[in-house]
Write a protein that holds these residues in place. Structure first.
Motif, PDB file in Angstrom:
ATOM      1  N   THR A  21       0.817  -1.225   0.000  1.00 31.46           N
ATOM      2  CA  THR A  21       0.000   0.000   0.000  1.00 31.46           C
ATOM      3  C   THR A  21       0.845   1.265   0.000  1.00 31.46           C
ATOM      4  N   GLY A  22       2.156   1.136   0.123  1.00 25.31           N
ATOM      5  CA  GLY A  22       3.021   2.304   0.014  1.00 25.31           C
ATOM      6  C   GLY A  22       3.599   2.815   1.316  1.00 25.31           C
ATOM      7  N   GLN A  23       3.639   1.973   2.353  1.00 25.47           N
ATOM      8  CA  GLN A  23       4.161   2.440   3.639  1.00 25.47           C
ATOM      9  C   GLN A  23       5.603   2.936   3.539  1.00 25.47           C
ATOM     10  N   THR A  24       6.471   2.159   2.910  1.00 22.93           N
ATOM     11  CA  THR A  24       7.887   2.510   2.868  1.00 22.93           C
ATOM     12  C   THR A  24       8.117   3.750   2.006  1.00 22.93           C
ATOM     13  N   THR A  25       7.455   3.835   0.877  1.00 22.56           N
ATOM     14  CA  THR A  25       7.590   5.016   0.017  1.00 22.56           C
ATOM     15  C   THR A  25       7.092   6.256   0.749  1.00 22.56           C
ATOM     16  N   THR A  26       5.905   6.174   1.330  1.00 23.13           N
ATOM     17  CA  THR A  26       5.338   7.297   2.070  1.00 23.13           C
ATOM     18  C   THR A  26       6.240   7.685   3.237  1.00 23.13           C
ATOM     19  N   SER A  27       6.701   6.702   3.996  1.00 23.37           N
ATOM     20  CA  SER A  27       7.552   6.970   5.157  1.00 23.37           C
ATOM     21  C   SER A  27       8.872   7.619   4.751  1.00 23.37           C
ATOM     22  N   SER A  28       9.478   7.145   3.671  1.00 23.02           N
ATOM     23  CA  SER A  28      10.741   7.727   3.183  1.00 23.02           C
ATOM     24  C   SER A  28      10.553   9.182   2.773  1.00 23.02           C
ATOM     25  N   PHE A  29       9.504   9.446   1.996  1.00 22.82           N
ATOM     26  CA  PHE A  29       9.229  10.815   1.557  1.00 22.82           C
ATOM     27  C   PHE A  29       8.919  11.717   2.755  1.00 22.82           C
ATOM     28  N   LEU A  30       8.151  11.197   3.715  1.00 26.91           N
ATOM     29  CA  LEU A  30       7.791  11.979   4.894  1.00 26.91           C
ATOM     30  C   LEU A  30       9.021  12.280   5.751  1.00 26.91           C
ATOM     31  N   ALA A  31       9.904  11.297   5.895  1.00 26.83           N
ATOM     32  CA  ALA A  31      11.136  11.510   6.664  1.00 26.83           C
ATOM     33  C   ALA A  31      11.986  12.597   6.015  1.00 26.83           C
ATOM     34  N   GLU A  32      12.065  12.556   4.700  1.00 25.28           N
ATOM     35  CA  GLU A  32      12.842  13.564   3.970  1.00 25.28           C
ATOM     36  C   GLU A  32      12.231  14.953   4.163  1.00 25.28           C
ATOM     37  N   ALA A  33      10.906  15.049   4.128  1.00 25.03           N
ATOM     38  CA  ALA A  33      10.222  16.336   4.233  1.00 25.03           C
ATOM     39  C   ALA A  33      10.255  16.917   5.646  1.00 25.03           C
ATOM     40  N   THR A  34      10.321  16.050   6.657  1.00 25.43           N
ATOM     41  CA  THR A  34      10.192  16.510   8.050  1.00 25.43           C
ATOM     42  C   THR A  34      11.469  16.368   8.873  1.00 25.43           C
ATOM     43  N   GLN A  35      12.454  15.672   8.335  1.00 25.53           N
ATOM     44  CA  GLN A  35      13.687  15.375   9.071  1.00 25.53           C
ATOM     45  C   GLN A  35      13.447  14.473  10.288  1.00 25.53           C
ATOM     46  N   SER A 153      -4.040   5.332  -1.112  1.00 19.91           N
ATOM     47  CA  SER A 153      -2.673   5.261  -1.634  1.00 19.91           C
ATOM     48  C   SER A 153      -2.634   4.429  -2.921  1.00 19.91           C
ATOM     49  N   ASP A 154      -3.384   4.891  -3.929  1.00 22.12           N
ATOM     50  CA  ASP A 154      -3.449   4.171  -5.202  1.00 22.12           C
ATOM     51  C   ASP A 154      -2.410   4.650  -6.211  1.00 22.12           C
ATOM     52  N   THR A 155      -2.075   5.939  -6.161  1.00 20.54           N
ATOM     53  CA  THR A 155      -1.213   6.535  -7.185  1.00 20.54           C
ATOM     54  C   THR A 155      -0.091   7.339  -6.539  1.00 20.54           C
ATOM     55  N   ILE A 156       0.897   7.735  -7.327  1.00 20.37           N
ATOM     56  CA  ILE A 156       1.968   8.590  -6.813  1.00 20.37           C
ATOM     57  C   ILE A 156       1.390   9.943  -6.399  1.00 20.37           C
ATOM     58  N   ASP A 157       0.340  10.405  -7.075  1.00 19.74           N
ATOM     59  CA  ASP A 157      -0.316  11.649  -6.660  1.00 19.74           C
ATOM     60  C   ASP A 157      -0.922  11.507  -5.266  1.00 19.74           C
ATOM     61  N   ASP A 158      -1.536  10.351  -4.994  1.00 19.08           N
ATOM     62  CA  ASP A 158      -2.078  10.089  -3.650  1.00 19.08           C
ATOM     63  C   ASP A 158      -0.951  10.140  -2.618  1.00 19.08           C
ATOM     64  N   ILE A 159       0.155   9.484  -2.931  1.00 15.57           N
ATOM     65  CA  ILE A 159       1.281   9.443  -1.993  1.00 15.57           C
ATOM     66  C   ILE A 159       1.802  10.856  -1.742  1.00 15.57           C
ATOM     67  N   ASN A 160       1.971  11.644  -2.791  1.00 19.76           N
ATOM     68  CA  ASN A 160       2.454  13.024  -2.629  1.00 19.76           C
ATOM     69  C   ASN A 160       1.495  13.859  -1.789  1.00 19.76           C
ATOM     70  N   LYS A 161       0.187  13.687  -2.032  1.00 15.51           N
ATOM     71  CA  LYS A 161      -0.823  14.404  -1.247  1.00 15.51           C
ATOM     72  C   LYS A 161      -0.762  13.966   0.222  1.00 15.51           C
ATOM     73  N   ASN A 162      -0.606  12.660   0.455  1.00 12.10           N
ATOM     74  CA  ASN A 162      -0.515  12.150   1.820  1.00 12.10           C
ATOM     75  C   ASN A 162       0.710  12.705   2.538  1.00 12.10           C
ATOM     76  N   VAL A 163       1.840  12.745   1.834  1.00 10.62           N
ATOM     77  CA  VAL A 163       3.063  13.274   2.437  1.00 10.62           C
ATOM     78  C   VAL A 163       2.883  14.753   2.784  1.00 10.62           C
ATOM     79  N   ALA A 164       2.256  15.513   1.904  1.00 11.56           N
ATOM     80  CA  ALA A 164       2.011  16.934   2.174  1.00 11.56           C
ATOM     81  C   ALA A 164       1.105  17.108   3.396  1.00 11.56           C
ATOM     82  N   THR A 165       0.036  16.322   3.461  1.00  7.66           N
ATOM     83  CA  THR A 165      -0.893  16.387   4.592  1.00  7.66           C
ATOM     84  C   THR A 165      -0.188  16.032   5.899  1.00  7.66           C
ATOM     85  N   LEU A 166       0.599  14.964   5.871  1.00 10.22           N
ATOM     86  CA  LEU A 166       1.303  14.523   7.076  1.00 10.22           C
ATOM     87  C   LEU A 166       2.421  15.481   7.469  1.00 10.22           C
TER      88      LEU A 166
END
Length: 178
Positions: A21-35, A153-166
């Motif tokens: 469902t994209g946990q690792t991708t989302t988590s990696s992007f979120l870690a990068e965005a938030t430190q 978390s169906d698309t890369i757009d969903d993942i990007n939106k989720n990372v922005a929200t988080l």
């Protein structure tokens, strides 16, 4: 604003969901965005031998939940972690300020898991978990309702939106006064 349940200076976030469902991708992007620190529990289990052997049927390690929790305890008390794992009911409730359950449409998930080489019982078990929302129910049963969020978390757009929200949530989080 979100509040901490301890004296942490930074929040802890759990990103969970059925494998694929994209946990690792989302988590990696979120870690990068938030430190914040990204903790991939599957990698931790493998790297530190926090398991009780290998499950031949599901082609994965049999996680030793007590060893994982012991390994993470100090880090989680400190705060500033994004924990990435496809289970959530064994982590102490006090560890997390936000629990994110990623969900993916079944045909998208089927394709993702098939590309990873999932077949037979392992593939069907994971698809059924998503159909029956097993991880969402597990999160709702294990954590306060107000910290659990479900994100598509169906698309890369969903993942990007989720990372922005988080990322916004992390930036607006403030610790509870001690």
């Amino acid at each position: 604003m979100a509040q901490s349940s301890s004296g942490r200076k930074k929040p802890n976030v759990l990103v969970t969901g059925t494998p694929g469902t994209g946990q690792t991708t989302t988590s990696s992007f979120l870690a990068e965005a938030t430190q914040l620190r990204h903790v991939n529990v599957g990698d931790l289990v493998r790297d530190k031998n926090l398991h009780d052997g290998w499950d031949e049927q599901f082609d994965c390690h049999v996680i030793n939940e007590d060893l994982v929790c012991d390994e993470l305890e100090d880090m989680m008390e400190e705060g500033g972690n994004i924990v990435d794992y496809h289970g959530c009911d064994f982590f102490p409730e006090r560890w997390f300020d936000r629990v994110v359950v990623l969900q993916t449409e079944n045909s998208v998930l089927y394709d993702r898991l098939s590309k990873r080489g999932y077949t037979g019982a392992k593939l069907m078990n994971n698809i059924e978990c998503e159909i029956f929302q097993v991880l969402l129910e597990e999160a709702k049963d294990s954590y306060p309702e107000d910290i659990v969020v479900s994100l598509r978390s169906d698309t890369i757009d969903d993942i990007n939106k989720n990372v922005a929200t988080l990322t916004d949530w992390v930036r607006n989080w403030c610790p509870k006064p001690e």
